[in-house]
Design a protein around this motif. Structure first.
Motif, PDB file in Angstrom:
ATOM      1  N   ASN A 102     -47.665  12.923-107.633  1.00 20.00           N
ATOM      2  CA  ASN A 102     -48.094  14.250-107.221  1.00 20.00           C
ATOM      3  C   ASN A 102     -46.929  15.249-107.684  1.00 20.00           C
ATOM      4  N   LYS A 103     -47.034  16.572-107.622  1.00 22.42           N
ATOM      5  CA  LYS A 103     -46.097  17.470-107.970  1.00 22.42           C
ATOM      6  C   LYS A 103     -44.641  17.357-106.939  1.00 22.42           C
ATOM      7  N   PRO A 104     -43.706  17.675-107.406  1.00 27.85           N
ATOM      8  CA  PRO A 104     -42.347  17.757-106.665  1.00 27.85           C
ATOM      9  C   PRO A 104     -42.548  18.775-105.769  1.00 27.85           C
ATOM     10  N   GLN A 105     -42.008  18.381-104.706  1.00 26.00           N
ATOM     11  CA  GLN A 105     -42.222  19.128-103.589  1.00 26.00           C
ATOM     12  C   GLN A 105     -40.956  19.049-102.472  1.00 26.00           C
ATOM     13  N   HIS A 106     -40.372  20.221-101.943  1.00 29.75           N
ATOM     14  CA  HIS A 106     -39.304  20.421-100.943  1.00 29.75           C
ATOM     15  C   HIS A 106     -39.841  19.834 -99.721  1.00 29.75           C
ATOM     16  N   ILE A 107     -39.175  18.761 -99.322  1.00 31.17           N
ATOM     17  CA  ILE A 107     -39.122  18.136 -98.068  1.00 31.17           C
ATOM     18  C   ILE A 107     -38.204  18.480 -97.001  1.00 31.17           C
ATOM     19  N   GLY A 108     -38.497  19.082 -95.807  1.00 32.92           N
ATOM     20  CA  GLY A 108     -37.527  19.506 -94.708  1.00 32.92           C
ATOM     21  C   GLY A 108     -37.189  18.387 -94.057  1.00 32.92           C
ATOM     22  N   GLY A 109     -36.278  18.256 -93.292  1.00 31.03           N
ATOM     23  CA  GLY A 109     -35.850  16.996 -92.482  1.00 31.03           C
ATOM     24  C   GLY A 109     -36.743  16.693 -91.224  1.00 31.03           C
ATOM     25  N   MET A 110     -37.530  17.852 -90.691  1.00 31.12           N
ATOM     26  CA  MET A 110     -38.216  17.740 -89.630  1.00 31.12           C
ATOM     27  C   MET A 110     -37.348  17.317 -88.504  1.00 31.12           C
ATOM     28  N   VAL A 111     -36.728  18.369 -87.779  1.00 32.66           N
ATOM     29  CA  VAL A 111     -36.114  17.916 -86.397  1.00 32.66           C
ATOM     30  C   VAL A 111     -36.977  18.279 -85.346  1.00 32.66           C
ATOM     31  N   SER A 112     -37.455  16.958 -84.870  1.00 37.45           N
ATOM     32  CA  SER A 112     -38.453  17.141 -83.973  1.00 37.45           C
ATOM     33  C   SER A 112     -38.152  16.734 -82.430  1.00 37.45           C
ATOM     34  N   ASP A 113     -36.809  16.399 -82.187  1.00 32.24           N
ATOM     35  CA  ASP A 113     -36.014  16.252 -81.166  1.00 32.24           C
ATOM     36  C   ASP A 113     -34.559  16.485 -81.051  1.00 32.24           C
ATOM     37  N   ILE A 114     -34.084  16.928 -79.922  1.00 31.68           N
ATOM     38  CA  ILE A 114     -32.733  17.365 -79.778  1.00 31.68           C
ATOM     39  C   ILE A 114     -32.319  16.777 -78.226  1.00 31.68           C
ATOM     40  N   ILE A 115     -30.994  16.552 -77.962  1.00 40.01           N
ATOM     41  CA  ILE A 115     -30.838  15.917 -76.906  1.00 40.01           C
ATOM     42  C   ILE A 115     -29.019  16.345 -76.427  1.00 40.01           C
ATOM     43  N   LEU A 116     -28.630  16.743 -75.498  1.00 39.56           N
ATOM     44  CA  LEU A 116     -27.355  17.083 -75.118  1.00 39.56           C
ATOM     45  C   LEU A 116     -26.924  16.072 -74.031  1.00 39.56           C
ATOM     46  N   SER A 117     -25.695  15.597 -74.241  1.00 37.32           N
ATOM     47  CA  SER A 117     -25.037  14.605 -73.239  1.00 37.32           C
ATOM     48  C   SER A 117     -24.832  15.338 -72.019  1.00 37.32           C
ATOM     49  N   LEU A 118     -24.832  14.718 -71.128  1.00 36.31           N
ATOM     50  CA  LEU A 118     -24.682  15.314 -69.562  1.00 36.31           C
ATOM     51  C   LEU A 118     -23.318  16.241 -69.424  1.00 36.31           C
ATOM     52  N   ASP A 119     -22.461  15.721 -70.184  1.00 37.20           N
ATOM     53  CA  ASP A 119     -21.209  16.510 -69.959  1.00 37.20           C
ATOM     54  C   ASP A 119     -21.082  17.825 -71.164  1.00 37.20           C
ATOM     55  N   ASP A 120     -22.252  17.909 -71.722  1.00 41.42           N
ATOM     56  CA  ASP A 120     -22.720  19.204 -72.819  1.00 41.42           C
ATOM     57  C   ASP A 120     -21.321  18.978 -73.917  1.00 41.42           C
ATOM     58  N   ARG A 121     -21.215  17.878 -74.252  1.00 39.60           N
ATOM     59  CA  ARG A 121     -20.113  17.737 -75.408  1.00 39.60           C
ATOM     60  C   ARG A 121     -20.765  17.352 -76.585  1.00 39.60           C
ATOM     61  N   TYR A 122     -21.982  16.509 -76.751  1.00 43.91           N
ATOM     62  CA  TYR A 122     -22.508  16.342 -77.826  1.00 43.91           C
ATOM     63  C   TYR A 122     -23.995  16.503 -77.851  1.00 43.91           C
ATOM     64  N   LEU A 123     -24.290  17.150 -79.149  1.00 49.02           N
ATOM     65  CA  LEU A 123     -25.711  17.336 -79.472  1.00 49.02           C
ATOM     66  C   LEU A 123     -26.327  16.297 -80.314  1.00 49.02           C
ATOM     67  N   TYR A 124     -27.172  15.890 -80.304  1.00 47.01           N
ATOM     68  CA  TYR A 124     -27.816  14.847 -81.132  1.00 47.01           C
ATOM     69  C   TYR A 124     -29.127  15.500 -81.563  1.00 47.01           C
ATOM     70  N   ILE A 125     -29.421  15.348 -82.993  1.00 41.40           N
ATOM     71  CA  ILE A 125     -30.554  15.818 -83.559  1.00 41.40           C
ATOM     72  C   ILE A 125     -31.222  14.600 -84.503  1.00 41.40           C
ATOM     73  N   ASN A 126     -32.389  14.708 -84.707  1.00 37.42           N
ATOM     74  CA  ASN A 126     -32.998  13.684 -85.537  1.00 37.42           C
ATOM     75  C   ASN A 126     -33.643  14.247 -86.704  1.00 37.42           C
ATOM     76  N   LEU A 127     -33.853  13.758 -87.816  1.00 41.94           N
ATOM     77  CA  LEU A 127     -34.452  14.255 -89.045  1.00 41.94           C
ATOM     78  C   LEU A 127     -35.565  13.127 -89.465  1.00 41.94           C
ATOM     79  N   TRP A 128     -36.627  13.346 -88.840  1.00 45.30           N
ATOM     80  CA  TRP A 128     -37.730  12.345 -88.773  1.00 45.30           C
ATOM     81  C   TRP A 128     -38.348  12.095 -90.375  1.00 45.30           C
ATOM     82  N   ARG A 129     -37.970  13.258 -91.303  1.00 45.11           N
ATOM     83  CA  ARG A 129     -38.512  12.719 -92.885  1.00 45.11           C
ATOM     84  C   ARG A 129     -37.574  12.256 -93.683  1.00 45.11           C
ATOM     85  N   HIS A 130     -36.401  12.966 -93.264  1.00 36.19           N
ATOM     86  CA  HIS A 130     -35.160  12.609 -94.263  1.00 36.19           C
ATOM     87  C   HIS A 130     -34.576  11.279 -93.721  1.00 36.19           C
ATOM     88  N   GLY A 131     -34.794  10.930 -92.228  1.00 35.03           N
ATOM     89  CA  GLY A 131     -34.586   9.550 -91.793  1.00 35.03           C
ATOM     90  C   GLY A 131     -33.146   9.311 -91.220  1.00 35.03           C
TER      91      GLY A 131
END
Length: 484
Positions: free
Chosen positions: A310-339
């Motif tokens: 196939n032709k080369p294509q730009h692949i975005g990471g796909m952030v499909s979920d985020i979550i915050l720790s209960l003390d609001d100190r850490y943010l977690y994100i996923n990158l479903w396509r980048h892995g």
């Protein structure tokens, strides 16, 4: 008043109290999708044993089948949460968090499960037919939140014909439908997730797209016509149910999905993860105003990738979920396509600091011989595939659930089965998984737990796909606290 001698609602009075005094999770309720639409048992709720002292640790110990095809269960929520916490010696009725609510994206059915009679073996106690939603001209139910008044509110994404719209459907504590929530003629273009903060009289919602579009999957034609997908976050007056501000995030903010206010109910600020182009925006209430400002704070660059001939294509990471720790100190994100999965210190929320990163599969692993990465602005080498207990993880990191104390992060692999089939067909063939990340809450950082794996590849009726996860009694993404 002595709280020990008084009645109180479920949960904990503050997020920090839940973080400090909440029990370690022992069960993990997991929404599980049957990709074979001809298999009569359909989607189900898996009960996973996550007690390390148990002989069935990291195993599925029960399956609650819907026995209906074509549901596409997706997210879930509780009938009562920490917003219902109070202390009252004269209480006539004390709410109980004893029902888990499972809306179905495709069939518009809503399944209510009794999780109290036997938490290890939840059973369906009520089924709300899809015609109930259609009678109010709404479809595609998504996020469920319990309210302080005892009602349950579910966001919807489509009208009865599957066109893009936004509203919310209300049910009372007995699951009788009370109608839609928005008042007035002004509505967002489309809907998805939501979070409320009564102390500031505000609710925020995000946007995915038209059900008739996303239900069929995602292809190159979608990039040519983005009009059926969202790029805005919307703010409502909580007291009047009216839309008063919309912020357009532009192409950078295309498909804003999970949206979170800070857990601290007196912090009118939060984050939204924008899926396709892998950006995270931070929003904050203006001083002396009800309006919010918004800025991009995390920007993950796309990768130029060639798949086969196939032709080369730009692949975005796909952030499909985020979550915050209960003390609001850490943010977690996923990158479903980048892995990869990322942890950010958000002590300064306008300038998140990357403190942890783990690769859990994705579309560019080294062993994928038909894949060429032509440009990568972040990595010098392609990531190694992730193998746990001899099993190569297919797909990428998707839904997340954090333990109350912030020390364990559970990660599932399925996003939405029509999209799974297009982007990770091998995961659909072999089944999805849940893995566990151990978190350093003091210094930041994450480590893969190689002793934990839930394999959905050998299920009774064929390989299946795990999506959202919840603990009995509430968790980091379902509870919304009221200010004292």
């Amino acid at each position: 008043m002595d709280s020990k001698n008084c009645c109180h609602g479920p949960g904990y009075p503050t997020p920090l109290d839940a973080m400090k005094n909440g029990p370690r999770e022992k069960l993990l309720y997991t929404v599980t999708i049957q990709p074979n639409l001809e298999e009569a048992h359909g989607d189900y709720l898996s009960t996973v044993d996550v007690d390390p002292e148990s002989p069935t640790y990291s195993q599925i110990i029960h399956r609650t089948f819907t026995n209906r095809t074509g549901n596409e269960l997706h997210h879930s929520g509780w009938n009562a949460c920490s917003s219902c916490y109070y202390v009252d010696k004269n209480a006539k009725r004390v709410p109980k968090r004893d029902k888990l609510v499972l809306p179905a994206l495709n069939s518009d059915f809503i399944y209510v499960l009794d999780v109290a009679s036997d938490p290890r073996k939840p059973e369906i106690c009520k089924v709300i037919d899809g015609s109930v939603l259609k009678s109010h001209n709404v479809t595609a139910p998504h996020t469920t939140h319990c309210l302080a008044d005892g009602n349950i509110m579910i966001s919807i994404m489509g009208d009865a014909e599957g066109n893009a719209t936004c509203d919310f459907i209300l049910f009372d504590s007995e699951f009788n439908c009370l109608g839609t929530w928005i008042k007035g003629d002004k509505k967002p273009y489309c809907g998805y997730d939501f979070w409320y903060q009564p102390y500031f009289d505000v609710m925020v919602s995000s946007e995915w797209g038209a059900p008739k579009k996303f239900r069929r999957g995602w292809d190159d034609d979608d990039l040519k016509d983005l009009t059926q997908y969202g790029c805005r976050i919307n703010f409502f007056k909580w007291s009047t149910h009216t839309l008063y501000q919309t912020i357009d995030l532009g192409l950078d903010g295309f498909t804003p999905l999970e949206v979170r206010f800070m857990h601290d109910p007196k912090r009118p600020e939060g984050f939204v993860g924008c899926c396709l182009n892998a950006k995270v925006f931070y929003f904050k209430k203006k001083p002396d105003s009800d309006e919010f400002t918004c800025k991009k704070v995390i920007d993950v660059p796309s990768k130029l990738v060639k798949f086969g001939d196939n032709k080369p294509q730009h692949i975005g990471g796909m952030v499909s979920d985020i979550i915050l720790s209960l003390d609001d100190r850490y943010l977690y994100i996923n990158l479903w396509r980048h892995g990869d999965l990322r942890q950010y210190d958000i002590t300064d929320p306008e300038n998140p600091k990357l403190t942890g990163q783990i690769f859990l599969g994705g579309a560019i692993c080294k062993d994928l011989t038909a894949v060429q990465v032509l440009e990568d602005k972040e990595l010098k080498d392609r990531p190694e595939p992730c193998v746990i207990k001899g099993r190569r993880l297919e797909g990428g990191p998707q839904m997340m659930q954090l333990s109350l104390d912030g020390k364990r992060l559970y990660v599932s692999s399925s996003l939405f089965s029509p999209w799974d089939k297009m982007m990770y067909p091998k995961m659909v063939e072999k089944g999805g998984h849940i893995c566990l990340i151990d978190v350093d809450v003091e210094n930041g950082g994450m480590k893969l737990n190689e002793n934990f794996l839930v394999d959905f590849g050998k299920e009774p009726y064929g390989p299946t796909l795990p999506h959202e996860m919840r603990y009995p009694g509430g968790d980091c993404t379902s509870d919304i606290w009221l200010a004292n």
